[in-house]
Design a protein around this motif. Sequence first.
Motif, PDB file in Angstrom:
ATOM      1  N   HIS A  38       0.828  -1.318   0.095  1.00 25.96           N
ATOM      2  CA  HIS A  38      -0.162  -0.051   0.090  1.00 25.96           C
ATOM      3  C   HIS A  38       0.718   1.174  -0.080  1.00 25.96           C
ATOM      4  O   HIS A  38       0.495   2.210  -0.636  1.00 25.96           O
ATOM      5  CB  HIS A  38      -1.041  -0.064   1.248  1.00 25.96           C
ATOM      6  CG  HIS A  38      -0.406  -0.062   2.580  1.00 25.96           C
ATOM      7  ND1 HIS A  38       0.243  -1.030   3.073  1.00 25.96           N
ATOM      8  CD2 HIS A  38       0.030   0.943   3.383  1.00 25.96           C
ATOM      9  CE1 HIS A  38       0.404  -0.725   4.309  1.00 25.96           C
ATOM     10  NE2 HIS A  38       0.579   0.534   4.392  1.00 25.96           N
ATOM     11  N   CYS A  39       1.988   1.228   0.598  1.00 26.99           N
ATOM     12  CA  CYS A  39       3.023   2.499   0.443  1.00 26.99           C
ATOM     13  C   CYS A  39       3.590   2.546  -1.000  1.00 26.99           C
ATOM     14  O   CYS A  39       3.730   3.678  -1.397  1.00 26.99           O
ATOM     15  CB  CYS A  39       4.152   2.319   1.545  1.00 26.99           C
ATOM     16  SG  CYS A  39       3.364   2.406   3.326  1.00 26.99           S
ATOM     17  N   GLU A  65       0.420  17.137  -2.139  1.00 27.29           N
ATOM     18  CA  GLU A  65      -0.622  16.278  -1.913  1.00 27.29           C
ATOM     19  C   GLU A  65      -0.213  14.808  -1.996  1.00 27.29           C
ATOM     20  O   GLU A  65      -0.550  14.049  -1.082  1.00 27.29           O
ATOM     21  CB  GLU A  65      -1.803  16.524  -2.788  1.00 27.29           C
ATOM     22  CG  GLU A  65      -3.035  15.315  -2.387  1.00 27.29           C
ATOM     23  CD  GLU A  65      -4.117  15.435  -3.527  1.00 27.29           C
ATOM     24  OE1 GLU A  65      -4.962  14.451  -3.624  1.00 27.29           O
ATOM     25  OE2 GLU A  65      -3.976  16.353  -4.375  1.00 27.29           O
ATOM     26  N   GLU A  66       0.604  14.757  -2.886  1.00 28.92           N
ATOM     27  CA  GLU A  66       1.168  13.070  -3.167  1.00 28.92           C
ATOM     28  C   GLU A  66       2.217  12.866  -1.967  1.00 28.92           C
ATOM     29  O   GLU A  66       2.421  11.694  -1.572  1.00 28.92           O
ATOM     30  CB  GLU A  66       1.913  13.018  -4.528  1.00 28.92           C
ATOM     31  CG  GLU A  66       0.993  13.062  -5.877  1.00 28.92           C
ATOM     32  CD  GLU A  66       0.562  14.226  -6.041  1.00 28.92           C
ATOM     33  OE1 GLU A  66       0.735  15.396  -5.525  1.00 28.92           O
ATOM     34  OE2 GLU A  66      -0.193  14.318  -7.114  1.00 28.92           O
ATOM     35  N   LEU A  67       2.929  13.793  -1.699  1.00 22.93           N
ATOM     36  CA  LEU A  67       3.762  13.678  -0.389  1.00 22.93           C
ATOM     37  C   LEU A  67       3.131  13.233   0.704  1.00 22.93           C
ATOM     38  O   LEU A  67       3.571  12.192   1.472  1.00 22.93           O
ATOM     39  CB  LEU A  67       4.748  14.721  -0.233  1.00 22.93           C
ATOM     40  CG  LEU A  67       5.717  14.760   0.983  1.00 22.93           C
ATOM     41  CD1 LEU A  67       6.652  13.445   0.716  1.00 22.93           C
ATOM     42  CD2 LEU A  67       6.361  16.149   1.037  1.00 22.93           C
ATOM     43  N   PHE A  68       2.065  14.043   1.023  1.00 24.91           N
ATOM     44  CA  PHE A  68       1.195  13.884   2.422  1.00 24.91           C
ATOM     45  C   PHE A  68       0.626  12.488   2.321  1.00 24.91           C
ATOM     46  O   PHE A  68       0.564  11.780   3.351  1.00 24.91           O
ATOM     47  CB  PHE A  68       0.347  14.817   2.512  1.00 24.91           C
ATOM     48  CG  PHE A  68       0.902  16.391   3.151  1.00 24.91           C
ATOM     49  CD1 PHE A  68       2.160  16.306   3.744  1.00 24.91           C
ATOM     50  CD2 PHE A  68       0.278  17.401   3.253  1.00 24.91           C
ATOM     51  CE1 PHE A  68       2.872  17.397   4.135  1.00 24.91           C
ATOM     52  CE2 PHE A  68       0.846  18.410   3.396  1.00 24.91           C
ATOM     53  CZ  PHE A  68       2.158  18.545   4.027  1.00 24.91           C
ATOM     54  N   PHE A  70       1.588   9.885   0.601  1.00 28.08           N
ATOM     55  CA  PHE A  70       2.722   8.709   1.019  1.00 28.08           C
ATOM     56  C   PHE A  70       3.100   8.552   2.524  1.00 28.08           C
ATOM     57  O   PHE A  70       3.211   7.737   3.119  1.00 28.08           O
ATOM     58  CB  PHE A  70       4.007   9.059   0.058  1.00 28.08           C
ATOM     59  CG  PHE A  70       5.104   8.458   0.435  1.00 28.08           C
ATOM     60  CD1 PHE A  70       5.238   7.058   0.134  1.00 28.08           C
ATOM     61  CD2 PHE A  70       6.190   8.723   0.868  1.00 28.08           C
ATOM     62  CE1 PHE A  70       6.427   5.985   0.657  1.00 28.08           C
ATOM     63  CE2 PHE A  70       7.471   8.237   1.486  1.00 28.08           C
ATOM     64  CZ  PHE A  70       7.283   6.608   1.013  1.00 28.08           C
ATOM     65  N   LEU A  71       3.235   9.980   3.094  1.00 30.12           N
ATOM     66  CA  LEU A  71       3.942  10.036   4.516  1.00 30.12           C
ATOM     67  C   LEU A  71       2.795   9.612   5.057  1.00 30.12           C
ATOM     68  O   LEU A  71       3.229   8.701   6.308  1.00 30.12           O
ATOM     69  CB  LEU A  71       4.341  11.518   4.704  1.00 30.12           C
ATOM     70  CG  LEU A  71       5.292  11.949   4.080  1.00 30.12           C
ATOM     71  CD1 LEU A  71       5.811  13.198   4.457  1.00 30.12           C
ATOM     72  CD2 LEU A  71       6.797  11.163   4.364  1.00 30.12           C
ATOM     73  N   HIS A  72       1.549   9.695   5.076  1.00 30.41           N
ATOM     74  CA  HIS A  72       0.388   9.418   5.821  1.00 30.41           C
ATOM     75  C   HIS A  72       0.320   7.500   5.883  1.00 30.41           C
ATOM     76  O   HIS A  72       0.237   6.889   6.975  1.00 30.41           O
ATOM     77  CB  HIS A  72      -0.933   9.757   5.290  1.00 30.41           C
ATOM     78  CG  HIS A  72      -2.156   9.012   6.184  1.00 30.41           C
ATOM     79  ND1 HIS A  72      -2.237   9.429   7.419  1.00 30.41           N
ATOM     80  CD2 HIS A  72      -2.878   8.384   5.877  1.00 30.41           C
ATOM     81  CE1 HIS A  72      -3.352   8.875   7.756  1.00 30.41           C
ATOM     82  NE2 HIS A  72      -3.848   8.298   6.804  1.00 30.41           N
TER      83      HIS A  72
END
Length: 87
Positions: A38-39, A65-68, A70-72
Amino acid sequence: MVFERKMLTHGDPDDEVVKNIVIDPLETIRAKCEQAEHCVHYKERLEVCEARVSSRSNTVEDCTEELFDFLHARDHCVSHKLFHNVK
């Protein structure tokens, strides 16, 4: 909780020097979680966005948005595994 690993340095076998290397379990678990299915999806989306943005010379788009996302996803995975290592 800190894990230590002992490492021998190269040199004369009679002069074995042992160094303590501190390994942060958070970094180890993060690396494992980044490889989770999922990551990987979110990481690929981030890399595609970064490639798209870096290929343009004048753009207002960023990959926040994509970074957040992924980090989430990564931190969600880490949160389930990290506290099993804490005493």
